[in-house]
Design a protein around this motif. Sequence first.
Motif, mmCIF file in Angstrom:
data_model
loop_
_atom_site.group_PDB
_atom_site.id
_atom_site.type_symbol
_atom_site.label_atom_id
_atom_site.label_comp_id
_atom_site.label_asym_id
_atom_site.label_seq_id
_atom_site.Cartn_x
_atom_site.Cartn_y
_atom_site.Cartn_z
ATOM 1 N N LYS A 37 0.863 -1.174 0.000
ATOM 2 C CA LYS A 37 0.000 0.000 0.000
ATOM 3 C C LYS A 37 0.897 1.221 0.000
ATOM 4 O O LYS A 37 2.058 1.166 0.428
ATOM 5 C CB LYS A 37 -0.939 0.012 1.211
ATOM 6 N N ARG A 38 0.345 2.315 -0.487
ATOM 7 C CA ARG A 38 1.046 3.601 -0.472
ATOM 8 C C ARG A 38 0.021 4.710 -0.561
ATOM 9 O O ARG A 38 -1.147 4.475 -0.856
ATOM 10 C CB ARG A 38 2.037 3.711 -1.618
ATOM 11 N N VAL A 49 -1.087 -1.559 -4.167
ATOM 12 C CA VAL A 49 0.008 -1.687 -5.128
ATOM 13 C C VAL A 49 0.372 -3.164 -5.223
ATOM 14 O O VAL A 49 0.515 -3.829 -4.203
ATOM 15 C CB VAL A 49 1.256 -0.891 -4.677
ATOM 16 N N ALA A 72 4.365 -3.329 -12.176
ATOM 17 C CA ALA A 72 3.588 -2.860 -11.029
ATOM 18 C C ALA A 72 2.253 -2.287 -11.482
ATOM 19 O O ALA A 72 2.142 -1.714 -12.564
ATOM 20 C CB ALA A 72 4.363 -1.798 -10.248
ATOM 21 N N CYS A 74 -0.523 0.240 -9.592
ATOM 22 C CA CYS A 74 -0.783 1.089 -8.431
ATOM 23 C C CYS A 74 -2.166 1.692 -8.599
ATOM 24 O O CYS A 74 -2.405 2.421 -9.566
ATOM 25 C CB CYS A 74 0.275 2.178 -8.329
ATOM 26 N N ASN A 75 -3.063 1.332 -7.703
ATOM 27 C CA ASN A 75 -4.433 1.840 -7.741
ATOM 28 C C ASN A 75 -5.088 1.584 -9.103
ATOM 29 O O ASN A 75 -5.800 2.425 -9.627
ATOM 30 C CB ASN A 75 -4.466 3.325 -7.379
ATOM 31 N N ARG A 79 2.359 1.145 -13.412
ATOM 32 C CA ARG A 79 3.356 2.113 -12.926
ATOM 33 C C ARG A 79 4.744 1.506 -13.019
ATOM 34 O O ARG A 79 4.907 0.299 -13.088
ATOM 35 C CB ARG A 79 3.074 2.488 -11.463
ATOM 36 N N ILE A 84 7.949 3.840 -7.707
ATOM 37 C CA ILE A 84 7.022 3.834 -6.571
ATOM 38 C C ILE A 84 7.515 3.022 -5.385
ATOM 39 O O ILE A 84 6.966 3.120 -4.294
ATOM 40 C CB ILE A 84 5.623 3.321 -6.993
ATOM 41 N N CYS A 88 6.217 2.231 -0.875
ATOM 42 C CA CYS A 88 5.367 1.058 -0.633
ATOM 43 C C CYS A 88 5.617 0.429 0.734
ATOM 44 O O CYS A 88 6.764 0.314 1.171
ATOM 45 C CB CYS A 88 5.618 0.008 -1.712
ATOM 46 N N TYR A 96 -4.884 -6.026 1.258
ATOM 47 C CA TYR A 96 -4.863 -5.622 -0.148
ATOM 48 C C TYR A 96 -6.265 -5.723 -0.741
ATOM 49 O O TYR A 96 -6.743 -4.789 -1.390
ATOM 50 C CB TYR A 96 -3.881 -6.507 -0.926
#
Length: 126
Positions: A37-38, A49, A72, A74-75, A79, A84, A88, A96
């Motif tokens: 997560k981020r 993520v 990757a 991301c949301n 990405r 990123i 993370c 998740y």
Amino acid sequence: MIRQPTPRETQYDFWRRTVAGERVPRFEDEPQPGLYKRRMVRNGPFVPVEIWLEQQIDPETGELVADERLRAICNGSPRDPYAIWSYCRAISESEYDGLTGAHATIPDMAATHVALNLHEMAAIRP
């Protein structure tokens, strides 16, 4: 020369050990496959993520036919995992899954580029 794919257990070792609470050395320029997560902005909601190792494997020989590449999401958007990675934090599969669902069902979580005051949200919601 035989090019063997990296085994799944090796790929996800960092993530698995980190989620289990072990302090594992982390390097800024070495993203690791796993679930994370981020935040997109300071004090914004967490977004999910996923980082994984893309492997093109010959089905007959089991050998790699191309170099392994980190990828990757991301949301929900592709990405660069190297861009990123430093933001993370490793999370469990259930966390998740909760994050991916929260952005679809909680309007305040959908605005990922806006800071949230979680104390205000708790006071408004019963």
